[in-house]
Design an enzyme around this catalytic site. Sequence first.
Site, mmCIF file in Angstrom:
data_model
loop_
_atom_site.group_PDB
_atom_site.id
_atom_site.type_symbol
_atom_site.label_atom_id
_atom_site.label_comp_id
_atom_site.label_asym_id
_atom_site.label_seq_id
_atom_site.Cartn_x
_atom_site.Cartn_y
_atom_site.Cartn_z
ATOM 1 N NE ARG A 17 -0.686 6.228 1.114
ATOM 2 C CZ ARG A 17 0.360 5.737 1.208
ATOM 3 N NH1 ARG A 17 1.355 6.365 0.325
ATOM 4 N NH2 ARG A 17 0.449 4.906 1.975
ATOM 5 C CG ASN A 23 2.126 4.578 -4.393
ATOM 6 O OD1 ASN A 23 3.238 4.235 -4.450
ATOM 7 N ND2 ASN A 23 1.571 4.371 -3.266
ATOM 8 C CD GLU A 24 1.237 0.317 -1.540
ATOM 9 O OE1 GLU A 24 0.585 0.784 -1.037
ATOM 10 O OE2 GLU A 24 2.215 -0.449 -1.588
ATOM 11 C CD GLU A 53 6.289 1.614 -1.828
ATOM 12 O OE1 GLU A 53 5.918 1.142 -0.590
ATOM 13 O OE2 GLU A 53 5.804 2.331 -2.335
#
Length: 685
Positions: free
Chosen positions: A133, A171-172, A343
């Site tokens: 990713r 994301n992040e 998270e």
Amino acid sequence: MPHRSMQSVLRLCLLMAAVRLRGLHSRASLMRLGVCYYPEHWDPALWPRDAARMAELGLSIVRIGEFSWSRIEPARGAYDWEWLDLAIETLAGAGLDIMLGTPTATPPKWMIDAHPDMLAWDKEGRPRRFGSRRHYCFSSEAYREECSRIVMQMASRYGAHPSVTSWQTDNEYGCHDTVRSYSPAALAAFRLWLRKRYGEIAALNDAWGTVFWSQVYSSFEEVDLPNLTVTEPNPAHVLDFYRFSSDQVISFNRMQTDILRKHAPSCDVYHNFMGFFTDFDHFQLSNDIDVAGWDSYPLGFLDVGPYALDDKQRYMRQGHPDFAAFHHDLYRACGRGRFAVLEQQPGPVNWAHHNPAPLNGMVRLWTHEAAAHGAELTSYFRWRQAPFAQEQWHAGLLRSDDAPAAAYEEVEKAHKELKSLENEGPTKKTATHADIAMVFSYETQWMSEIQPQGARWNYLGLFYEWYAAARRFGCNIDILAPGAALQKYSVVLTPSLFHISDSAMRAYGETDAALVFGPRCGSKTEAMQTPSNLAPGPLQSLLPVRVMHSESFPEAHKESGRYSGEAVYGRIWLDRLETELAPIATTDDGAGLLFRQERRWLFAAWPDSAFLTRVLGDVFSEAGLDAAILPEGVRKRSNGDCVWTLNYNAAPAALSDMEKDLGGKVLLGNAEQLAPAGLLVRKKQ
Ligand code: GAL
């Protein structure tokens, strides 16, 4: 079309029920609980039961979608929304709010094949590949266009959905070392960025000092990225590349938030930041989002983080007592008071060197720690453990066979406890109050990495040590960007700040707080040069000192000295000062370790923890703070009327007499002794 209209009526009823439930959830909620869910990983037949169980457990928000691009758009322009529509309806029907993630951290394979030049390149000049990713370069124009298209598609479809109440961008950002790319796209964008910053190439040559080693440039087109050089590249060149890379993340994010604002104007926008991550300026990025989210993995970070072996052993199943608190305090400032844990580790993770399970009670304790710091939400990662692909070993709230995992019960308990506190203590609208501020600078971290001038110099490590030392006194702490207003604090700690900007100087000048500075403050200009009046540069207007030279030391070396009659030690770094002030801690050979003028203090060395704690104790008590050292592994935090005392030890902890004297109504726990991973919540008298 009677069948169709029946469906619409049903849908409307479900949504109305969901909206009513949502009102109930968010009203006066101290902190909401949620979960990260990947409907695309599971048979749709499981979804209704999953949704009902989530609601039953006390969760009120579910975070979905952030890695689902190839399911939403299996081939270019061929959208498949059906499954996502159904997933959203199912979750909404159980009364859950939905946080929808834009899927831009995982571009599909067909896209990489269409735009192979959208990949980031590593420092060695190799394109990174598809198969995990975050395989994209922030500077790729082609990728930005693809992202703006998919975000627009999603936002226009779901932006007005009553149950999609918030969005997460990507994301992040930066995870897996992805902020800095050395691709041709990055090079082209860097040259434009430099042109904008400097206007004339002569200004760049001046700022970088390119006359050194004959590096002079005659145009912006000649400038390369600072990788693959024979020996260390020009530090100002690297610093500008780091600044540029940070700006690329910020503009990439803004491209998404602009679209979300337009199509989902009533939704909050989040991003999920990481632990101990500094490759872009989170304060700046946060100006474009509503709530700063972060991902809390206390055990993973204890294992891979910069902790002493003793701490790694002692806190193996609990995580370091200041890890979560530090990030809560930092990201609360980023979010201008609004932050969330997007998270939360619920069991062993899959990515550290070693992956122990949390001690019984820790998931509950981490949840309370977030509430004590004023978080709006804790969302556990993830609902059910995946039996396939990269994260098979990562625990969830459910095992992969659908049975509850260890954290399930703890979440249930934490939910009930938070509900019970809502009637007694703070609501989520309560601003948490702090007496102590700490000034944190992303740029100082970058400068430290670029020219550490000592292998053991580590700005983030220094900052964390100061934070942990201050937190031992049980006070609330705010972590702020340089230049933030400091008037309301009693004490301001600046463990280091290489470049002190005019706005930061103004903020120091405008507060009556006690100011404590550490080594290397004011040692650089904005262009990373030595100030013409030497370090501490502009700080000389507040403290009459000048650094004549500095030393860095290997591991074993300590500079021993005395402070208030006791032996103390400096290590890692020592600034040798010229000053009319007499040092208040001196090395055996007469060098000053600590200086003071009225309420302004300056460490010339990196103090060891006992020395630092001693001095902070004096500073806090002079400033009138109600501060007493807590037992080892015990921490305290207040939010509104409630005070939490939390035990990070694997053994019971007795409360000191002083703690017991605090009195107040006990809302949770036992006022004499804290169980392992136990906690006490009191209402202030
Ligand atoms: C985070 C990430 C999640 C998941 C998790 C595992 O860094 O955002 O997608 O990979 O780690 O701990």
